[in-house]
Design an enzyme around this catalytic site. Structure first.
Site, mmCIF file in Angstrom:
data_model
loop_
_atom_site.group_PDB
_atom_site.id
_atom_site.type_symbol
_atom_site.label_atom_id
_atom_site.label_comp_id
_atom_site.label_asym_id
_atom_site.label_seq_id
_atom_site.Cartn_x
_atom_site.Cartn_y
_atom_site.Cartn_z
ATOM 1 N N ASP A 54 -15.190 -22.344 -0.439
ATOM 2 C CA ASP A 54 -15.794 -21.199 -1.147
ATOM 3 C C ASP A 54 -17.324 -21.252 -1.073
ATOM 4 O O ASP A 54 -17.983 -20.238 -0.837
ATOM 5 C CB ASP A 54 -15.361 -21.198 -2.627
ATOM 6 C CG ASP A 54 -13.906 -20.749 -2.792
ATOM 7 O OD1 ASP A 54 -13.312 -20.275 -1.817
ATOM 8 O OD2 ASP A 54 -13.372 -20.893 -3.913
ATOM 9 N N ASN A 73 -8.419 -22.779 12.693
ATOM 10 C CA ASN A 73 -7.894 -23.611 13.781
ATOM 11 C C ASN A 73 -7.769 -25.088 13.395
ATOM 12 O O ASN A 73 -6.965 -25.809 13.962
ATOM 13 C CB ASN A 73 -8.833 -23.429 14.987
ATOM 14 C CG ASN A 73 -8.714 -24.541 15.996
ATOM 15 O OD1 ASN A 73 -7.826 -24.534 16.843
ATOM 16 N ND2 ASN A 73 -9.616 -25.518 15.928
ATOM 17 N N TYR A 139 4.327 -32.170 9.911
ATOM 18 C CA TYR A 139 3.388 -31.352 10.695
ATOM 19 C C TYR A 139 4.041 -30.020 11.062
ATOM 20 O O TYR A 139 3.433 -28.952 10.911
ATOM 21 C CB TYR A 139 2.958 -32.117 11.948
ATOM 22 C CG TYR A 139 2.130 -31.305 12.919
ATOM 23 C CD1 TYR A 139 0.765 -31.114 12.720
ATOM 24 C CD2 TYR A 139 2.713 -30.714 14.039
ATOM 25 C CE1 TYR A 139 0.006 -30.358 13.607
ATOM 26 C CE2 TYR A 139 1.965 -29.957 14.932
ATOM 27 C CZ TYR A 139 0.601 -29.780 14.715
ATOM 28 O OH TYR A 139 -0.137 -29.027 15.594
ATOM 29 N N LYS A 143 2.976 -26.129 9.974
ATOM 30 C CA LYS A 143 2.686 -25.043 10.918
ATOM 31 C C LYS A 143 3.614 -23.850 10.688
ATOM 32 O O LYS A 143 3.203 -22.697 10.863
ATOM 33 C CB LYS A 143 2.801 -25.567 12.351
ATOM 34 C CG LYS A 143 1.669 -26.530 12.721
ATOM 35 C CD LYS A 143 0.308 -25.848 12.586
ATOM 36 C CE LYS A 143 -0.827 -26.678 13.116
ATOM 37 N NZ LYS A 143 -2.101 -25.950 13.125
HETATM 38 N N1 LIG Z 1 -3.325 -29.811 21.291
HETATM 39 C C1 LIG Z 1 -2.092 -29.378 21.211
HETATM 40 O O1 LIG Z 1 -1.239 -29.728 22.040
HETATM 41 C C2 LIG Z 1 -1.690 -28.408 20.116
HETATM 42 C C3 LIG Z 1 -0.397 -27.903 20.129
HETATM 43 C C4 LIG Z 1 0.003 -27.027 19.148
HETATM 44 C C5 LIG Z 1 -0.898 -26.634 18.165
HETATM 45 N N2 LIG Z 1 -2.159 -27.132 18.165
HETATM 46 C C6 LIG Z 1 -3.053 -26.693 17.089
HETATM 47 O O2 LIG Z 1 -4.241 -26.163 17.657
HETATM 48 C C7 LIG Z 1 -5.344 -26.414 16.777
HETATM 49 C C8 LIG Z 1 -6.435 -27.166 17.525
HETATM 50 O O3 LIG Z 1 -5.861 -28.328 18.064
HETATM 51 P P1 LIG Z 1 -6.699 -29.386 18.928
HETATM 52 O O4 LIG Z 1 -5.720 -29.979 19.857
HETATM 53 O O5 LIG Z 1 -7.950 -28.757 19.414
HETATM 54 O O6 LIG Z 1 -6.999 -30.459 17.765
HETATM 55 P P2 LIG Z 1 -8.140 -31.587 17.706
HETATM 56 O O7 LIG Z 1 -7.572 -32.684 16.859
HETATM 57 O O8 LIG Z 1 -8.599 -31.924 19.065
HETATM 58 O O9 LIG Z 1 -9.295 -30.837 16.897
HETATM 59 C C9 LIG Z 1 -9.079 -30.463 15.550
HETATM 60 C C10 LIG Z 1 -10.415 -30.265 14.871
HETATM 61 O O10 LIG Z 1 -10.154 -30.013 13.475
HETATM 62 C C11 LIG Z 1 -11.060 -30.791 12.709
HETATM 63 N N3 LIG Z 1 -10.519 -31.088 11.388
HETATM 64 C C12 LIG Z 1 -9.500 -31.931 11.073
HETATM 65 N N4 LIG Z 1 -9.340 -31.992 9.748
HETATM 66 C C13 LIG Z 1 -10.266 -31.177 9.201
HETATM 67 C C14 LIG Z 1 -10.610 -30.825 7.868
HETATM 68 N N5 LIG Z 1 -9.970 -31.341 6.805
HETATM 69 N N6 LIG Z 1 -11.617 -29.929 7.675
HETATM 70 C C15 LIG Z 1 -12.291 -29.423 8.727
HETATM 71 N N7 LIG Z 1 -12.022 -29.732 10.014
HETATM 72 C C16 LIG Z 1 -11.015 -30.602 10.244
HETATM 73 C C17 LIG Z 1 -11.255 -32.057 13.522
HETATM 74 O O11 LIG Z 1 -12.444 -32.756 13.149
HETATM 75 C C18 LIG Z 1 -11.314 -31.507 14.941
HETATM 76 O O12 LIG Z 1 -12.629 -31.138 15.301
HETATM 77 C C19 LIG Z 1 -4.767 -27.194 15.601
HETATM 78 O O13 LIG Z 1 -4.422 -26.293 14.577
HETATM 79 C C20 LIG Z 1 -3.520 -27.812 16.180
HETATM 80 O O14 LIG Z 1 -2.565 -28.147 15.200
HETATM 81 C C21 LIG Z 1 -2.585 -28.010 19.119
#
Ligand SMILES: NC(=O)c1ccc[n+]([C@@H]2O[C@H](COP(=O)([O-])OP(=O)(O)OC[C@H]3O[C@@H](n4cnc5c(N)ncnc54)[C@H](O)[C@@H]3O)[C@@H](O)[C@H]2O)c1
Length: 245
Positions: A54, A73, A139, A143
């Site tokens: 907020d 994201n 997880y 989602k």
């Molecule tokens: N990589 C995959 O294969 C995949 C598959 C399905 C879904 N996703 C989803 O896509 C999105 C991005 O995934 P990615 O692979 O780039 O993930 P990643 O782990 O590489 O990056 C995630 C980012 O979120 C930030 N983060 C984590 N907790 C946080 C918090 N409490 N507050 C603020 N920031 C926070 C991290 O610091 C990081 O920069 C996510 O929602 C993930 O669940 C990814």
């Protein structure tokens, strides 16, 4: 834009800058992004903390006057545990960040978008919301909550001219994917690099998704070109979801 310090979020934020967005703010708990992107303003925020969210949204609105696009994201992968061995702390942490983070941002920014009478919201779910794998039930549930919340929020925001949709990534080449396969390796005793190589080979397009693939879809959803889609669940799995590759 949340989770913009690395991976898909950094790719999407970079694309928004290239698309000509006047200001792009990256909210991430990690203080230093993987690389500096001129035009991307980093803000250290825990999306699971409603007060921090907020305060941050208020600061952006005070300075900029409006927020046109929100991308939720940020998320964390869970350590691989069968449900019967899953500690309470894991459930609380994963739901707080993955679902709570989306809720906190949508509530705070949604209020401003309602007042403005326009806006675009994109949430990031996962293919495991539809087809979960063993060892990641919490997880996957977090989602599924994002997908369902997105649909309900889309209906609530439609009368105010705010378009809300979600993206369903499959296996994307990021740190989170590597963490996930490392966890699978610990659970099964398999070599993570071999697991990653096998996954890559099994993908229908012969490759994993990239931050650029996510950016292409997010850029479209955030634009006026996505003119008749709300509550949409947009496949970003390269066929992995429905072919179960
Ligand atoms: N990589 C995959 O294969 C995949 C598959 C399905 C879904 N996703 C989803 O896509 C999105 C991005 O995934 P990615 O692979 O780039 O993930 P990643 O782990 O590489 O990056 C995630 C980012 O979120 C930030 N983060 C984590 N907790 C946080 C918090 N409490 N507050 C603020 N920031 C926070 C991290 O610091 C990081 O920069 C996510 O929602 C993930 O669940 C990814």
């Amino acid at each position: 834009m949340t989770g913009a310090a690395t991976g898909l979020g950094l790719g999407i934020a970079e694309r928004f800058v290239a698309d000509g967005c006047v200001e792009v703010h990256g909210l991430d708990i990690t203080p230093t992004p993987d690389r500096v992107v001129p035009g991307l303003q980093h803000r250290t925020v825990d999306v699971g903390d409603a007060q921090e969210v907020d305060d941050c949204v208020e600061a952006i609105l005070t300075a900029a006057g409006r927020i046109d696009i929100l991308v939720c994201n940020a998320a964390i992968m869970q350590d691989r545990h069968e449900v019967l061995q899953t500690p309470d702390e894991l459930v609380e942490r994963v739901l707080r960040v993955n679902f709570g983070g989306v809720f906190n941002l949508c509530r705070a920014v949604g209020r401003a978008m309602k007042d403005a009478g326009s806006g675009r919201v994109v949430t990031v779910s996962s293919q495991v919301a539809e087809t979960p794998w063993p060892g990641m039930a919490v997880y996957a549930a977090s989602k599924a909550a994002v997908t369902t919340f997105t649909r309900a929020f889309a209906l609530e925001m439609a009368p105010y001219g705010v378009y809300v949709n979600t993206i369903l990534p499959g296996t994307m080449d990021t740190n989170q994917m590597r963490d996930s396969f490392a966890g699978l390796g610990r659970m099964t005793g398999a070599d993570p690099e071999s697991l990653i190589a096998a996954k890559r080979t099994s993908m229908p397009l012969g490759r994993m998704g990239t931050p650029q693939d996510a950016a292409n879809l997010a850029s479209w959803l955030a634009s006026d070109q996505a003119s008749f889609s709300i509550g949409g669940v947009f496949d970003l799995t390269g066929g992995e979801l429905w072919s179960r590759s």
